[in-house]
Design an enzyme around this catalytic site. Structure first.
Site, PDB file in Angstrom:
ATOM      1  N   TYR A  13       1.039  -1.267   0.016  1.00  0.00           N
ATOM      2  CA  TYR A  13       0.020   0.143   0.007  1.00  0.00           C
ATOM      3  C   TYR A  13       0.929   1.310  -0.062  1.00  0.00           C
ATOM      4  O   TYR A  13       1.964   1.214   0.664  1.00  0.00           O
ATOM      5  CB  TYR A  13      -0.981  -0.090   1.094  1.00  0.00           C
ATOM      6  CG  TYR A  13      -1.731  -1.104   1.392  1.00  0.00           C
ATOM      7  CD1 TYR A  13      -3.251  -1.031   1.091  1.00  0.00           C
ATOM      8  CD2 TYR A  13      -1.429  -2.511   1.977  1.00  0.00           C
ATOM      9  CE1 TYR A  13      -4.156  -1.972   1.240  1.00  0.00           C
ATOM     10  CE2 TYR A  13      -2.325  -3.569   2.051  1.00  0.00           C
ATOM     11  CZ  TYR A  13      -3.836  -3.284   1.647  1.00  0.00           C
ATOM     12  OH  TYR A  13      -4.691  -4.423   1.722  1.00  0.00           O
ATOM     13  N   HIS A  68      -6.065   1.883  -1.659  1.00  0.00           N
ATOM     14  CA  HIS A  68      -6.187   0.514  -2.184  1.00  0.00           C
ATOM     15  C   HIS A  68      -4.667   0.048  -2.404  1.00  0.00           C
ATOM     16  O   HIS A  68      -3.954   0.788  -2.466  1.00  0.00           O
ATOM     17  CB  HIS A  68      -7.061   0.218  -3.100  1.00  0.00           C
ATOM     18  CG  HIS A  68      -8.702   0.531  -2.957  1.00  0.00           C
ATOM     19  ND1 HIS A  68      -9.377  -0.686  -2.238  1.00  0.00           N
ATOM     20  CD2 HIS A  68      -9.203   1.510  -3.229  1.00  0.00           C
ATOM     21  CE1 HIS A  68     -10.577   0.099  -2.419  1.00  0.00           C
ATOM     22  NE2 HIS A  68     -10.549   1.263  -2.761  1.00  0.00           N
ATOM     23  N   LYS A 104      -4.582  -5.085  -9.334  1.00  0.00           N
ATOM     24  CA  LYS A 104      -3.073  -4.859  -8.684  1.00  0.00           C
ATOM     25  C   LYS A 104      -2.172  -5.332  -9.769  1.00  0.00           C
ATOM     26  O   LYS A 104      -2.231  -6.178 -10.683  1.00  0.00           O
ATOM     27  CB  LYS A 104      -2.891  -5.816  -7.650  1.00  0.00           C
ATOM     28  CG  LYS A 104      -4.124  -5.713  -6.313  1.00  0.00           C
ATOM     29  CD  LYS A 104      -3.769  -6.156  -5.163  1.00  0.00           C
ATOM     30  CE  LYS A 104      -4.968  -6.185  -4.066  1.00  0.00           C
ATOM     31  NZ  LYS A 104      -5.760  -5.042  -4.269  1.00  0.00           N
TER      32      LYS A 104
END
Length: 382
Positions: free
Chosen positions: A246, A254, A293
């Protein structure tokens, strides 16, 4: 069908596979496309220019074998891998800040309170009182008891998970093995006691965590590497990764990266087989992409004299960062990709040169007109 290998200005190496072999991807300036047979990807087939570029920026041994030697199965025909060195040269999507009740994101709040400042405050507070963490079992986790004011800053620094309890005099946090050793070894701000209430040294704590998990040395090295760069690191088990990173506290933003740790070297034994085959790489890539991600591969390597039996080996271990992303052909065909930093700088340079050239011709034209008028006026007077 052929595979295309691209070597651009930042030395990315891409293996592009798809069902549209006649549509070559748009080449970057100074890029070289090298067609190779579908099932015979040999490193020796590279041209001299491509080999020189690859030598200047070598890939890890296992990723090099994966990209150039191993046959590509049919399931990988729609896959493109982009391995970039270094990671900061790649145009990655920015952080996804969460929003408050007023609809504004928490980016400004995080900028006003950087994580480096919060960790420094935590270290100063803990050094004055030296809280004690107690090992809680064979899994390697520990329980840390702190005062209420220290619990606030520990939560802001995103270490551990708070444990609900009835008493308000002391707050308890459950820490992972990497967090315990980081607070004890890197920050040197806590004390760790064994189950029989005996204080443990750093070497004893290192041996204890290694006995619980053989992969602790490389996992802690990856954790400390990201933490020292002010990333907040949490377990990535629910995302199919080792860690998630993070930019700030998980309440505010997020996670951006799904981190996979890949040890490389004889000292790591049989733990060096990660991401060695296409199926492993596809699983990690698909899992990270489905949760928005970027897959970050941290290759941990050391010298031949590196002994993992002591925490002194951490200074000899080297971390190499690489991001791996999927190439989506629909976006490249139907959507205009954002220009890279190199393209923007090149366009600005071209515009500046054109502006200088235009001004030059304007000056010449102006002198020509003035000279013509002067000659005409002199002839008129005569």
């Amino acid at each position: 069908m052929t595979g295309l290998f691209e070597l651009g200005p930042f030395r990315p190496i891409e293996a592009k596979r798809g069902s549209y072999p006649h549509e070559e991807p748009k080449a970057q300036p100074t890029s070289a496309f090298i067609p190779l047979p579908l099932l015979s990807l040999e490193l020796t087939a590279l041209t001299s220019a491509a080999a020189a570029a690859a030598a200047a920026s070598p890939l890890p041994r296992r990723l090099t074998r994966l990209l150039f030697v191993d046959p590509i199965p049919p399931s990988a025909r729609a896959l493109t891998l982009t391995v970039v060195l270094p990671r900061e040269h790649m145009d990655l999507p920015g952080p996804r800040w969460k929003k408050g009740k007023d609809g504004k994101d928490f980016g400004s709040l995080a900028a006003a309170h950087p994580m480096s400042t919060i960790v420094s405050e935590l270290k100063a507070s803990f050094i004055s009182s030296t809280p004690v963490a107690i090992l809680s079992g064979p899994g390697g986790s520990a329980v840390l008891g702190v005062q209420p004011e220290q619990a606030v800053i520990l939560n802001r620094a995103a270490f551990g998970h708070a444990i609900e309890n009835a008493t308000a005099q002391k707050h308890w946090f459950q820490l992972s093995p990497e967090e315990v050793f980081y607070l004890c070894h890197a920050l040197n701000c806590i004390r760790v006691d064994s189950l029989d209430n005996k204080q443990m040294s750093e070497i004893e704590l290192w041996d204890y965590f290694r006995s619980g998990s053989e992969s602790f040395p490389e996992m802690y090295k990856a954790y400390a590497h990201l933490r020292l760069k002010n990333w907040v690191v949490r377990s990535g088990l629910q995302y199919g990764a080792d860690f998630v990173a993070y930019r700030h506290h998980p309440v505010l933003v997020h996670s951006e990266f799904a981190v996979v740790v890949v040890p490389e070297g004889a000292e790591f034994g049989n733990r060096c087989g990660r991401l060695e085959v296409w199926s492993d790489l596809l699983c990690a890539l698909r899992a990270s992409g489905s949760v928005a991600k970027t897959l970050l591969v941290l290759t941990i390597s050391g010298s031949s004299k590196c002994e993992l039996s002591s925490p002194d080996c951490l200074e000899q271990l080297v971390v190499l960062e690489r991001t791996i992303t999927r190439w989506i052909p629909q976006q490249c065909r139907e959507q205009r990709c954002e220009p890279s930093r190199d393209e923007v700088n090149r366009e600005e340079l071209i515009i500046e040169k054109e502006s200088v050239l235009f001004n030059h011709w304007v000056v010449i034209l102006g002198f020509t007109v003035l000279s013509s008028l002067l000659v005409y006026r002199l002839k008129f007077r005569q």
